[in-house]
Write an enzyme that holds these catalytic residues in place. Structure first.
Site, PDB file in Angstrom:
ATOM      1  CG  HIS A 115      -2.110   0.857   1.151  1.00  0.00           C
ATOM      2  ND1 HIS A 115      -2.034   2.229   1.136  1.00  0.00           N
ATOM      3  CD2 HIS A 115      -3.428   0.550   1.053  1.00  0.00           C
ATOM      4  CE1 HIS A 115      -3.263   2.725   1.049  1.00  0.00           C
ATOM      5  NE2 HIS A 115      -4.120   1.726   0.999  1.00  0.00           N
ATOM      6  CG  HIS A 118       1.399   5.251   9.760  1.00  0.00           C
ATOM      7  ND1 HIS A 118       1.139   6.464   9.179  1.00  0.00           N
ATOM      8  CD2 HIS A 118       2.746   5.122   9.771  1.00  0.00           C
ATOM      9  CE1 HIS A 118       2.273   7.039   8.825  1.00  0.00           C
ATOM     10  NE2 HIS A 118       3.268   6.251   9.180  1.00  0.00           N
ATOM     11  CD  GLU A 134      -1.659  10.444   9.209  1.00  0.00           C
ATOM     12  OE1 GLU A 134      -2.756   9.850   9.108  1.00  0.00           O
ATOM     13  OE2 GLU A 134      -0.572   9.889   8.973  1.00  0.00           O
ATOM     14  CG  HIS A 170      -5.367   9.518  13.658  1.00  0.00           C
ATOM     15  ND1 HIS A 170      -5.679   9.048  12.399  1.00  0.00           N
ATOM     16  CD2 HIS A 170      -6.410   9.163  14.456  1.00  0.00           C
ATOM     17  CE1 HIS A 170      -6.847   8.429  12.434  1.00  0.00           C
ATOM     18  NE2 HIS A 170      -7.301   8.491  13.663  1.00  0.00           N
ATOM     19  CG  HIS A 179      -3.190   6.697  12.724  1.00  0.00           C
ATOM     20  ND1 HIS A 179      -2.043   7.286  13.202  1.00  0.00           N
ATOM     21  CD2 HIS A 179      -3.090   6.752  11.370  1.00  0.00           C
ATOM     22  CE1 HIS A 179      -1.285   7.694  12.201  1.00  0.00           C
ATOM     23  NE2 HIS A 179      -1.899   7.370  11.067  1.00  0.00           N
TER      24      HIS A 179
END
Length: 392
Positions: A295, A338, A344, A368, A374
Site C-alpha cells: 500500500h 501506522h 493527521e 491522529h 492509528h
C-alpha cells in the site's frame, strides 16, 4: 445569482503572472505606479512575501482601485468578540492529548450565522505572530456576509466546502466553489462569502509564514497529481459607489478587529501579479496507486504543500483520497496501521473512507496526533479478512 454565474470567467494556471482588467485600458502599460493611473485609479501593491525573497518565490500583485484601501477608520476590537478562534497555540488557550479524536458533523445553526460567526478552530500548532504554524477550522453558516468583508492578516486560508456552495468575492474577482472543489485565499486579501444554496458547511486549513505550492513529482515524472492548468484564478470585477457603514473584519493574532469605511473593498478595476486567490476542482486530480503489492504512502495523494526550511518536511500537506482503482496481490487493501511523526487531521466531503467503516460521516473529522497509533477500525479489518477467506 444566475446572472452572476453567467458572468463568471477564470484564468487557468498555478503561480502564473496574471493580468486582468474589467474595463479595457485600466492597466498601466509601461510601469506599475505612474504619476496618474488610467481612469484616475489608485495603484496599490499587495505583497505576499518579503521584497527581497528570491524571484522564484516572490509573490505580489498590483491592484488598480477606485479608492485606496487605507481610507478606513481605525480598527477596534470586534464586539461581540469571537471566542472560538485560535492562532496562538499555548497552554493558556489550548490543551493537548495524544488520544485519537473524532468529531461528528456539526449541524448548521437555526439562528442567522454568516461565515465569520460560524468559523471555529478545531486544532493547530505554532504562532501567527512568529510566522510559523497552522490551524484547522470548521465552519457552518446559513446567511451571506452583508456589507462586510473579512481579511486574514495571520495566514492563508484553504477552503474545503463539504455541503453547500460558497460564493467568494475577492479584490481580484469572484470564485464559485462547490463541494468537491477547494479555494485558497492568500494572507491579506479581503473577501466576502455568500451562500447560493442557503446553507454551507466545511473545513478551512490556515497556514502561517508560508504559501501553498504544488508538490515536486520526483520519479513520477513531468505529469500527474494536480495539474497547474486546472487551477483557476478570478478575473477583474469591481463595485463602485458609496457603501456607508461598510465593515472590514480583520483577523490579527487570532483576534477579530473591525474598521468602518464608506466604500466596498471590491473596487479593483484591474490588477496584475502572481499573488492571487484561486480554486481547484478535486475531481481533476490524477492519482497514482499500487499496481502489484503493498500500500503506497498517502503522500502520493498530495494536492498542495506548504514547505518548511527542512527538505521533505511540510508545514502542512493537503492530501486527498479520491475515488480510484487499487490493484494489488497478496496485500491488505485498507491503509496500513501506522504511527507518524506528523499529525493527521482528516475530514470527509462525501462517500465513505476506506479505513473507517463505523461512524466517520461526511462533515465529520478525526485527528491522529504525532506518534499516536492509528489505522483501520475493527469492522474494516474484519471485512477485509473475511473477503480474503471467501476468495476461491
Amino acid at each position: 445569482m444566475e446572472e452572476k454565474l453567467e458572468e463568471l470567467k477564470y484564468q487557468p494556471g498555478f503561480g502564473n503572472h496574471f493580468s486582468s482588467e474589467a474595463i479595457p485600458g485600466a492597466l498601466p502599460r509601461d510601469q506599475n505606479s505612474p504619476l496618474v493611473c488610467p481612469l484616475g485609479l489608485y495603484a496599490e501593491q499587495i505583497s505576499g512575501t518579503s521584497f527581497t525573497s528570491p524571484r522564484k518565490l516572490n509573490q505580489r500583485s498590483w491592484l488598480y482601485r477606485i479608492k485606496p484601501s487605507v481610507t478606513h477608520e481605525p480598527f477596534k476590537p470586534r464586539v461581540p468578540s469571537h471566542k472560538r478562534l485560535v492562532s496562538e497555540f499555548d497552554s493558556s488557550n489550548s490543551r493537548t492529548n495524544p488520544t485519537q479524536l473524532r468529531w461528528r458533523p456539526e449541524d448548521v445553526p437555526d439562528s442567522p450565522t454568516d461565515f465569520v460567526d460560524g468559523l471555529y478552530t478545531i486544532c493547530g500548532a505554532g504562532s501567527s505572530f512568529l510566522r510559523h504554524g497552522f490551524a484547522i477550522h470548521m465552519y457552518t453558516a446559513n446567511k451571506g456576509m452583508k456589507d462586510s468583508a473579512f481579511c486574514n492578516a495571520d495566514g492563508d486560508f484553504l477552503f474545503v466546502p463539504q455541503a453547500g456552495r460558497v460564493w467568494i468575492e475577492t479584490e481580484c474577482g469572484r470564485l464559485l466553489v462547490s463541494p468537491g472543489e477547494i479555494a485558497v485565499i492568500p494572507q491579506g486579501f479581503r473577501f466576502s462569502v455568500d451562500l447560493p444554496d442557503g446553507k454551507s458547511r466545511g473545513y478551512v486549513a490556515e497556514i502561517y509564514g508560508a504559501h501553498f505550492q504544488l508538490p515536486d513529482l520526483g520519479p513520477i515524472g513531468a505529469n500527474g497529481l494536480a495539474a497547474p492548468r486546472d487551477f483557476l484564478a478570478p478575473t477583474a470585477w469591481f463595485e463602485e459607489g458609496l457603501r456607508p457603514d461598510y465593515t472590514i473584519v480583520q483577523k490579527f493574532g487570532g483576534e477579530l478587529f473591525t474598521a468602518k469605511q464608506d466604500f466596498s473593498p471590491f473596487n479593483v478595476v484591474a490588477w496584475h501579479g502572481n499573488y492571487v486567490p484561486y480554486k481547484y476542482d478535486l475531481h481533476k486530480f490524477c492519482p497514482y496507486n499500487t499496481v502489484l503489492v503493498d500500500h503506497g504512502d498517502p503522500s502520493v495523494n498530495t494536492v498542495l504543500t506548504a514547505p518548511t526550511d527542512k527538505p521533505g518536511v511540510a508545514l502542512l500537506d493537503f492530501v486527498i483520497f479520491p475515488p480510484r482503482w487499487l490493484v494489488a496481490e497478496h496485500t491488505f487493501r485498507p491503509p496500513y496501521y501506522h504511527r507518524n511523526c506528523m499529525s493527521e487531521f482528516m475530514g470527509l466531503i462525501y462517500g465513505a473512507y476506506e479505513a473507517k467503516a463505523d461512524g466517520f460521516l461526511p462533515g465529520g473529522a478525526s485527528l491522529h496526533s504525532c506518534m499516536t497509533p492509528h489505522g483501520p477500525d475493527t469492522t474494516t479489518y474484519e471485512g477485509q479478512w473475511l473477503s480474503c477467506l471467501n476468495q476461491p
